[in-house]
Each structure stands twice: as structure tokens, then as C-alpha cells.
Motif scaffolding. Structure first.
Motif, PDB file in Angstrom:
ATOM      1  N   LEU A  98     154.273-110.135 -18.946  1.00  0.00           N
ATOM      2  CA  LEU A  98     153.043-109.622 -18.337  1.00  0.00           C
ATOM      3  C   LEU A  98     153.096-109.748 -16.819  1.00  0.00           C
ATOM      4  N   PHE A 111     155.130-106.796 -15.514  1.00  0.00           N
ATOM      5  CA  PHE A 111     154.396-105.526 -15.492  1.00  0.00           C
ATOM      6  C   PHE A 111     153.336-105.526 -14.381  1.00  0.00           C
ATOM      7  N   GLN A 112     152.718-106.679 -14.152  1.00  0.00           N
ATOM      8  CA  GLN A 112     151.698-106.773 -13.108  1.00  0.00           C
ATOM      9  C   GLN A 112     152.335-106.586 -11.726  1.00  0.00           C
ATOM     10  N   MET A 118     149.990-101.184 -15.306  1.00  0.00           N
ATOM     11  CA  MET A 118     148.880-101.810 -16.032  1.00  0.00           C
ATOM     12  C   MET A 118     148.701-101.245 -17.441  1.00  0.00           C
ATOM     13  N   GLU A 146     151.201-100.499 -19.501  1.00  0.00           N
ATOM     14  CA  GLU A 146     152.134-101.304 -20.296  1.00  0.00           C
ATOM     15  C   GLU A 146     151.648-102.748 -20.408  1.00  0.00           C
ATOM     16  N   TYR A 147     151.062-103.271 -19.328  1.00  0.00           N
ATOM     17  CA  TYR A 147     150.523-104.645 -19.314  1.00  0.00           C
ATOM     18  C   TYR A 147     149.478-104.819 -20.414  1.00  0.00           C
ATOM     19  N   ASN A 148     148.497-103.934 -20.422  1.00  0.00           N
ATOM     20  CA  ASN A 148     147.403-104.061 -21.403  1.00  0.00           C
ATOM     21  C   ASN A 148     147.881-103.784 -22.823  1.00  0.00           C
ATOM     22  N   LYS A 163     149.864-106.916 -23.995  1.00  0.00           N
ATOM     23  CA  LYS A 163     148.950-108.067 -24.144  1.00  0.00           C
ATOM     24  C   LYS A 163     148.141-107.945 -25.434  1.00  0.00           C
ATOM     25  N   GLY A 201     156.174-101.370 -23.140  1.00  0.00           N
ATOM     26  CA  GLY A 201     155.163-102.370 -23.462  1.00  0.00           C
ATOM     27  C   GLY A 201     154.738-102.437 -24.911  1.00  0.00           C
TER      28      GLY A 201
END
Length: 657
Positions: free
Chosen positions: A270, A273-274, A279, A281-283, A286, A367
């Protein structure tokens, strides 16, 4: 040393005694690799069985498809009735792996249908490997895919001994931890039930018998097997070891450790990706991973848990995953791997890793999965080929790799039946269709069959139509026909419902048809995969089970592949003729009885029903699936694998509706 004993009315004949002796000496002298070059119909399977008997090594026999694996399983069960012969192939009737198509922004969820009988056979395999020495496992490419740790599988067992004391509550909790479910009403495989001081458990790897444990207080008073359907007692046991209900069970401590390391990897990914300002892919990562972690902590499982296998097994990034060979190593210092049809199997094993890796790299990059999902993979070829202490490659046309690796190449050219390799005639291809028509007529009049191999689907269909218009009985077979239809076509050919089978690649079907005496190869000079030396030799071998075997190659020029095929065949014929003359043998056509368990009428009824399935009420379709599933399981138990496979494919078609 385990005791393997071959049960067969036959004794080694032809080249078999020499081949068996040389292979056994090679293995016992410590050679890792050896090759059996055995022509079609020379009894390679029998030779493999005798090598196992003499070397007395637990053996893993691998091949490139399920159909051949089923045939081998049936043969080795008959060769070794008093040993533990197991069957390990993919337990999916249908499998769609998860994938992501970036150009279309399309994510495809994993979808699968598990065959419960195949899953039981897989569990029976691992349980046998950890319980017995005299084990022979017939496997497909599935044996190269990741499994749970054999050490974990060995530790999460429950041993029960008559006369010893066990807390019943703790015992039941242990069964739950091992993946069993309590079901006091409908007792089935993978269940346990309790009635007072009697506990019944149905091992996930048992096909018929469940186990009853009778307590007196906390002391085990009696243990015995009983028939799960009738309740009839089978035999008393002094002790019993119950294994886990799946191969991915881990202890609570390891599960807690895995959750922690998954969380650490998630935080690291994470952060990446940040930092990259991705974002979406981040979300996505997660949300998906946190949901999986909640499921693992609550139930010990989640959908796609195999993607976290590295964390569950404690392996390091990039380290070789556990596979079937690790289960052999867990109990046996020395074992043998036989690769059947190695000229096809080994290239398939080589290609497995790259295809799996490319699909998962896309999932990781966008992600959908953590990078550790890349370690849920099949063995790389170098890992596979260097893992076992002994390998035996078996093929009629071994590739240069097998020859190069093997200090001993045992040739099995002379057939016990005295049959010769077919004569090969090269004919100008200008009027190949017309010439073949004239040459097929006397073959058909003798009651024999013809195989014709062409290069395209269109030609297969048009040639079939042309010969039918001329009064011959021909059918075609290519990839547009499903497995059920192909089986029926082959069966109809053997029954004499038609005389000529036209196809493109008639090798992959595993066609061993003694009725076929003529093989025609059209456009034999068109170099490529279907006209390579290996393909030509294998195709010509389809006529080697008939005393009148003959091969016609239609061409305008002589290619290197054709020349090598003809030279190889002539050398083999000379050796075979000399042997027959020296031993007074007259070649006789192989007799292979048609499987009477496969009912053509039943297949016809199924096709008639299937043509009306879209109009059939849903309740009737569901009832039809139940009936077919019962027949499929019965066929599998009776080792009628062709019938079981046919029914399995039919069920899959109906379920799609």
C-alpha cells in the motif's frame, strides 16, 4: 524396502527382458535419468510395472493429460492389486482462473466446480504416502502445482488407540481444526457425528468405510470400520490415524503468524501504491486483502487462499513451493518418477510456469493480489527435473533432451505379439484424394479401418463429405467436437459404424485401435509441428497394432522428417523380422475388447435430451444432473474412467444452462 508384486498372466517377451534389466541396473547404480524408447504396442506399461517391482521404489507416474492418466491408473491397479495405487489429478470439473484484462478494464473472477470424488482421491493419495511404503501415484500436471506443507499435514493428524484415554470434547474440537464438519443428520465424506459415547467419522479420503469410535468414559473401548450406507461392520481396528480433510490445513500458531506477515506485506504494498499515486490500485488491494484477512481469522479459510500459500507454509519469496514430490520425500528417501509420453509431457511441464506467471503479474501490478501470490505457482522446469532422485522417461519418440540426459537408453523395438512396424509408401500428392479412395476400398472390404490425417479443419470436413458422396462411410474429428463426441466417434469407428476417420492431430486422442490397418498422411511434405519427425513416427505407429499395417505418405518432395521416419521404421522392421524368424513367431493383430460398460444407446439418449435441454424445466434438469452424477461416481469407483469422463462432461454442459 516396500514389496511390489506384479500380478499378470504374461511374462516379459520380445525386447522387454533386456529393457527391464538395463533400466533396473541403471537406477540401482544411482543414475538419475534413464529413457525407455518403446515403439507403439511393445508393452511399455508392462515394462514400467516390472521396473517398479524390481527396484522396489515408491513411484510417481506423470503424464500430460487426464485421459492417459485414467488409462494408466486402471492398468496399474490391475498390475498391483495388493499395493497402494493412487490417482492424483486436478479436482476441478471446470476451472476459470482469476484474470485482469487492462485494455478492457475487465476483471474475471475465479470460477470453478470441484469434483468431490477426485478431491477424495487426491486426499487418499497424500494419506497413503504418509502411511505406506508401497505407493504408486498416477498423476497429471496437477502434481507440479503447489500443495500445503507435508510436515504440517503429518502433524495435524489424530491417532486413536484402543485402551487409551481421550477427552471427547477435545477430540471433537481437533476434528474441526482438521477440516471436518459435524453433521448428525446427513453423514457424508468429511463429516463426523456424535451419539452418546459413540463418535463416527467419515475420513475425507475414504471411498466406502467410515470409522466408529466407542468410548467408555474417556477410554476408547473399540474402533472399527463400517459401511457408511448400510451400517454393516467391516473389521475391528486396534488403532487408527485420521488425516486432515484438505492439504492446506495449518496449525493455529502458523495461521496467526501468516495473518501477521500478510498484514506486513499489505502495508508495504500500500505504501508503494501511495508513493506512486495509484489510488485506484491502493483502494482495490486494501479492500480485497482486508476482507480475506477477516475471513481467514474467522474461519481459517477464504476464497483464493492458495494465493497466500507462501505465508501459510512459511516459505521465503521465490523459494520452490511444495508439490507432490515433497510428499514422497517426506516419507521416502528414495523414489522414482516416470514421465509417460515424455516427448509431450516435458514440454508441457516446461511451459506451465511462464503462463501462470504472466497472468499473475498483471493481477499484482493492478492491485488485485499481493506480490506473494506469484509464489503460488507450478514448479519451474529446472526445479522439476532436478528434484527427484530417479527419473524414467518413456516415449516412442524421446526428444533430444531425454537422450542427452540419460546415460542409458533402453530400446524396446520388438513387440511380444510379433507385430512389425508398418510399411511406408511415398506417393505423389497431385491426385492424393483420388488415389487414396482406390487404396482404401480393399482395406474396408477386409473389415479393417482407415485413419486419414490432414492439415486443416475445412479439409477434414470437405474430405469426409467427398468420400461419403462416393459411397464410403467416413467421419471427421477435430477440436470443434467436445470430449463426449470424440469418445463416441472413436467408439463408433471400432464398432464398424463407419470405416474412415479423418482428423488433423490424431495423436492427442491416444488412439490405440487394432482395427486400423491403413494410415494415410496427406501433404506429408508440409513441414511443421504436424509433419515433424516425431509427429510422423507417432502417426505411423497408429497402424502398428494390425498385422496388415501400412502407411501412405502423400508428398511432392522428400523432407528430412519423412526421410528420418522411413529410415527409423525400416531399421525397426529389420530387427523385428529377424527376431520373429529366430523365434518362429507369426505376427498377430492385437486384440483389444471393446468396453461393454459404455452404452451407445445411453449416449444417444443423452444427446436427444441435450438437444431439448433449453426447453426442459429447471427442476427436470436438476434431476437429470443428479442421475448423471450418481452414474459418474459409480463408473469412477468401478474404474470405468472413459464412461466417468463422458458423464462428467455431460454434467458440465447441463450446469452451464
Amino acid at each position: 524396502m516396500p514389496d511390489f508384486t506384479v500380478s499378470s498372466p504374461y511374462k516379459p517377451a520380445g525386447d522387454q527382458p533386456t529393457a527391464i534389466d538395463s533400466l533396473v541396473k541403471s537406477i540401482e547404480s544411482g543414475n538419475r535419468y534413464q529413457t525407455l524408447l518403446g515403439v507403439t504396442g511393445s508393452g511399455k506399461t508392462y515394462t514400467m510395472a516390472k521396473v517398479i517391482e524390481k527396484t522396489k521404489k515408491p513411484t510417481l507416474i506423470m503424464t500430460h493429460n487426464k485421459t492417459l492418466a485414467a488409462q494408466l491408473y486402471s492398468e496399474f491397479k490391475s498390475f498391483f492389486p495388493n499395493n497402494h495405487v493412487e490417482y492424483f489429478i486436478s479436482y476441478y470439473d471446470y476451472y476459470q482462473p482469476e484474470a485482469y484484462l487492462p485494455r478492457q478494464d475487465l476483471f474475471i473472477e475465479k470460477d470453478s466446480s470441484v469434483n468431490e470424488e477426485l478431491e477424495r482421491l487426491r486426499l487418499s493419495t497424500t494419506a497413503s504416502l504418509l502411511s505406506h511404503d508401497d505407493v504408486i501415484v498416477i498423476a497429471s500436471v496437477s502434481a507440479n502445482y503447489g500443495l500445503g506443507s507435508p510436515e504440517d499435514y503429518k502433524t495435524i493428524v489424530q491417532k486413536l488407540v484402543v485402551g487409551e484415554e481421550y477427552n471427547q470434547k477435545d477430540l471433537l474440537l481437533k476434528f474441526v481444526d482438521m477440516g471436518y464438519k459435524r453433521n448428525d443428520e446427513f453423514f457424508d465424506i468429511g463429516n463426523f457425528r456424535v451419539s452418546g459415547e459413540v463418535v463416527d467419522i467419515y475420513p475425507a479420503y475414504s471411498d466406502e468405510f467410515a470409522i466408529r469410535i466407542e468410548f467408555f468414559g474417556d477410554e476408547v473401548e473399540a474402533i472399527y470400520e463400517f459401511n457408511s450406507l448400510t451400517g454393516e461392520k467391516n473389521r475391528d481396528l486396534k488403532e487408527v490415524t485420521v488425516y486432515s480433510a484438505n492439504q492446506f490445513i495449518v496449525s493455529k500458531e502458523k495461521l496467526a503468524r501468516a495473518v501477521k506477515t500478510i498484514e506486513e506485506e499489505l502495508d508495504e504494498r500500500l505504501a508503494y501504491f501511495q508513493k506512486e499515486d495509484r489510488m485506484i490500485e491502493y483502494n482495490r488491494l486494501k479492500q480485497r486483502t482486508e476482507f480475506d484477512l477477516e475471513m481467514i481469522e474467522a474461519t481459517g479459510m477464504c476464497k483464493g487462499i492458495e494465493n497466500y500459500s507462501r505465508h501459510l507454509t512459511g516459505k521465503k519469496p521465490g523459494e520452490t513451493p511444495y508439490s507432490m514430490m515433497d510428499y514422497f520425500e517426506a516419507m521416502h528417501d528414495d523414489y522414482l518418477v516416470i514421465v509417460d509420453e515424455s516427448h509431450v509431457s516435458l514440454p508441457q511441464f516446461r511451459g506451465m510456469y511462464a503462463g501462470d506467471r504472466s497472468r499473475k503479474e498483471v493481477l499484482v501490478d493492478h492491485g488485485f493480489r499481493l506480490p506473494s501470490a506469484l509464489d503460488n505457482r507450478p514448479l519451474m522446469f529446472d526445479e522439476y527435473i532436478n528434484k527427484a532422485p530417479h527419473y524414467l522417461f518413456v516415449s516412442a519418440t524421446p526428444a533430444p533432451l531425454e537422450i542427452k540426459l540419460s546415460p542409458v537408453v533402453a530400446e524396446q523395438v520388438v513387440r511380444p505379439t510379433g507385430l512389425l512396424d508398418p510399411e511406408i509408401e511415398v506417393i505423389d500428392s497431385t491426385y492424393q484424394v483420388e488415389d487414396l479412395h482406390d487404396r482404401m476400398k480393399p482395406v474396408i472390404e477386409r473389415g479393417e479401418r482407415v485413419l486419414v490425417t490432414v492439415l486443416t479443419k475445412k479439409m477434414a470436413e470437405e474430405l469426409t463429405s467427398y468420400y461419403n458422396d462416393l459411397g464410403l462411410k467416413a467421419r471427421y474429428m477435430h477440436s470443434d467436437l467436445d470430449a463426449i463426441e470424440r469418445n463416441q466417434v472413436i467408439r463408433s469407428l471400432r464398432l464398424g459404424e463407419f470405416d474412415i476417420l479423418v482428423g488433423i492431430n490424431l495423436l492427442r486422442e491416444g488412439l490405440d485401435l487394432p482395427e486400423v490397418s491403413l494410415v494415410a498422411i496427406l501433404d506429408a511434405d508440409k513441414e511443421g509441428f504436424l509433419r515433424s519427425r516425431t509427429s510422423l513416427i507417432q502417426t505411423a505407429g497408429r497402424a502398428a497394432r494390425n498385422a496388415n499395417g501400412q502407411v501412405l505418405m502423400y508428398a511432392k518432395k522428400m523432407t528430412d522428417s519423412m526421410k528420418e521416419t522411413i529410415e527409423t521404421t525400416q531399421q525397426r522392421r529389420q530387427k523385428q523380422i529377424a527376431y520373429n524368424k529366430a523365434h518362429g513367431i507369426t505376427p498377430t493383430t492385437t486384440i483389444r475388447e471393446l468396453d461393454t460398460n459404455l452404452k451407445v444407446e445411453d449416449a444417444g439418449e443423452l444427446y436427444n435430451k441435450r438437444s431439448k435441454l433449453d426447453k426442459m424445466p429447471k427442476a427436470e434438469r436438476q434431476q437429470l444432473v443428479k442421475e448423471l452424477k450418481a452414474k459418474m461416481l459409480a463408473a469412477a469407483k468401478n474404474l470405468e474412467f472413459e464412461e466417468a469422463a463422458r458423464l462428467r462432461d455431460e454434467i458440465a454442459k447441463i450446469k452451464k444452462l
